[in-house]
Motif scaffolding. Sequence first.
Motif, short mmCIF file in Angstrom:
data_model
loop_
_atom_site.label_atom_id
_atom_site.label_comp_id
_atom_site.label_asym_id
_atom_site.label_seq_id
_atom_site.Cartn_x
_atom_site.Cartn_y
_atom_site.Cartn_z
N PHE A 1 -88.62 8.97 -43.30
CA PHE A 1 -88.28 11.34 -42.84
C PHE A 1 -89.47 11.85 -43.07
N HIS A 2 -89.80 12.70 -42.12
CA HIS A 2 -90.73 13.15 -41.15
C HIS A 2 -90.17 15.16 -41.12
N VAL A 3 -91.51 16.26 -41.44
CA VAL A 3 -91.11 17.44 -41.73
C VAL A 3 -91.98 17.68 -41.17
N THR A 4 -91.63 18.55 -39.85
CA THR A 4 -92.67 19.03 -38.78
C THR A 4 -93.57 19.57 -39.28
N ASP A 5 -93.83 20.34 -40.43
CA ASP A 5 -95.18 21.17 -41.56
C ASP A 5 -95.66 20.18 -42.19
N ARG A 6 -96.34 18.43 -41.93
CA ARG A 6 -96.41 17.83 -42.28
C ARG A 6 -97.25 17.24 -40.88
N PRO A 7 -98.76 16.31 -41.16
CA PRO A 7 -99.12 15.59 -39.51
C PRO A 7 -98.19 14.78 -39.45
N ALA A 8 -98.39 14.54 -37.84
CA ALA A 8 -97.73 13.85 -37.27
C ALA A 8 -98.02 12.47 -37.57
N SER A 9 -100.11 11.92 -37.66
CA SER A 9 -100.49 10.85 -38.52
C SER A 9 -99.74 10.41 -39.15
N GLU A 10 -98.79 11.14 -39.88
CA GLU A 10 -97.67 10.01 -41.75
C GLU A 10 -96.58 9.33 -40.23
N PRO A 11 -96.19 9.85 -40.08
CA PRO A 11 -94.58 9.14 -39.53
C PRO A 11 -95.12 8.62 -38.47
N LEU A 12 -96.55 7.98 -37.91
CA LEU A 12 -97.29 7.86 -36.66
C LEU A 12 -97.56 6.38 -37.93
N ILE A 13 -97.91 6.13 -38.48
CA ILE A 13 -98.33 4.87 -40.22
C ILE A 13 -97.65 4.43 -40.82
N ALA A 14 -96.57 4.80 -40.48
CA ALA A 14 -95.39 4.60 -41.30
C ALA A 14 -94.85 3.50 -40.19
N LEU A 15 -94.89 3.91 -39.17
CA LEU A 15 -94.36 2.96 -37.71
C LEU A 15 -94.45 2.30 -37.66
N HIS A 16 -96.44 2.42 -38.18
CA HIS A 16 -97.23 0.84 -37.46
C HIS A 16 -96.78 0.07 -38.50
N ALA A 17 -97.09 0.60 -40.03
CA ALA A 17 -96.18 -0.81 -40.61
C ALA A 17 -95.35 -1.51 -40.72
N ARG A 18 -93.75 -1.13 -39.82
CA ARG A 18 -92.38 -1.26 -39.92
C ARG A 18 -92.24 -1.88 -38.45
N LEU A 19 -93.48 -1.47 -37.93
CA LEU A 19 -93.93 -2.31 -36.52
C LEU A 19 -94.65 -3.33 -36.94
N GLY A 20 -95.46 -3.70 -37.20
CA GLY A 20 -96.49 -4.80 -37.24
C GLY A 20 -95.63 -5.84 -38.87
N GLY A 21 -93.91 -5.22 -38.55
CA GLY A 21 -93.36 -6.29 -39.11
C GLY A 21 -93.67 -6.88 -41.27
N LEU A 22 -93.95 -5.57 -41.49
CA LEU A 22 -93.54 -5.57 -43.09
C LEU A 22 -91.96 -4.81 -43.22
N PRO A 23 -91.88 -5.39 -44.56
CA PRO A 23 -90.09 -5.49 -45.15
C PRO A 23 -89.56 -3.80 -44.75
N ALA A 24 -88.57 -3.70 -44.16
CA ALA A 24 -88.25 -2.27 -43.90
C ALA A 24 -88.19 -1.83 -45.24
N GLN A 25 -88.09 -0.37 -45.46
CA GLN A 25 -87.97 0.52 -46.71
C GLN A 25 -87.10 1.72 -46.24
N GLY A 26 -86.18 2.01 -46.48
CA GLY A 26 -85.40 3.36 -46.23
C GLY A 26 -85.48 3.75 -46.91
N GLY A 27 -85.48 5.46 -45.97
CA GLY A 27 -85.89 6.41 -46.99
C GLY A 27 -87.37 6.70 -47.19
N ALA A 28 -88.09 5.93 -46.27
CA ALA A 28 -89.50 6.24 -47.13
C ALA A 28 -90.00 7.07 -46.14
N ARG A 29 -90.79 7.94 -46.60
CA ARG A 29 -90.84 9.14 -46.27
C ARG A 29 -92.51 9.89 -45.73
N ALA A 30 -92.73 10.14 -44.28
CA ALA A 30 -93.52 10.18 -44.06
C ALA A 30 -94.01 11.75 -43.64
#
Length: 303
Positions: free
Chosen positions: A274-303
């Motif tokens: 979950f990402h709010v547009t007043d936050r930096p775009a780098s935050e969801p990108l880092i979260a996606l990196h973790a998920r695409l890298g094979g780390l366990p999915a965590q529903g509802g992660a906020r970035a």
Amino acid sequence: MPVGEIQTAEAGAGALLDARGQAALLPDLLVEARRVVATVTSGWHGRRRRGPGENFWQFRPFVDGEAVSRIDWRRSARDDSVYLRDREWEAAQTVWLWADPSPSMLYRSRQASASKEGRALVLVLALAELLARSGERIGYPGVMDPVSARNSAERVAANLASARPDGGFPPTGRMRRFSEAVLVGDFLDPMEALTERIDAMAGAGVRGHLVQVCDPAELAFPYHGRTEFRDPESGAKLTAGRAEALREEYQRLFDARRLFLADHCRRLGWSHVFHVTDRPASEPLIALHARLGGLPAQGGARA
């Protein structure tokens, strides 16, 4: 107030102009995407995993039943444990990227630094840039077949400039089992229809990652007094005499919807950010990196 059906009137006046000008903005969005990439690239190590390949990845303890020929005796001689030498899996994966082009994505309040659509496109282009560096195959449903190329981000931007699809959920006919899909949008469609489409993708063997983009005004509902709200897709209007009286119920429905979607993703083995547009775009990108890298999915992660 039904969340997802009514949007504020602030999106109305310039929506058509923004839509027509989006193609012209894509080069600027690509520049912004590369700026975001530069802020996270030092921590980006690709999507490494164990498998066939020539490059060393890691040492790990020997487990009974594994091939003795893979034991690294030099490393094992350093202490009392026996270690295997793992190689990195080099097979390229297909990742489908998609930014929701629905009219509701054009919304941008005074508190936001970008529209939801602009932020979604920046995230998609930045992710294309990073995944291309890792050798992955990048595709865009209905716009571009998967390619493995260093200039994947430029190709995505060029294709979107000339062939941006209509709103709604992305076409899935070309997606194959074991591929991955990153879907970036506000996901304000009726929940039953939305979960039905998600379930169909998961049932076809596609692993998904949802980035739910929200404007800060949609989260806080900062409206007071007489306010007219307009649905940018249907044109339906709602006039509230005291908008602040709707805040509590609106926020309850909004939070319930977000949490339901996150939980639904978790149960499917998908990830949800979950990402709010007043936050930096780098935050969801880092979260996606973790998920695409094979780390366990965590529903509802906020970035």
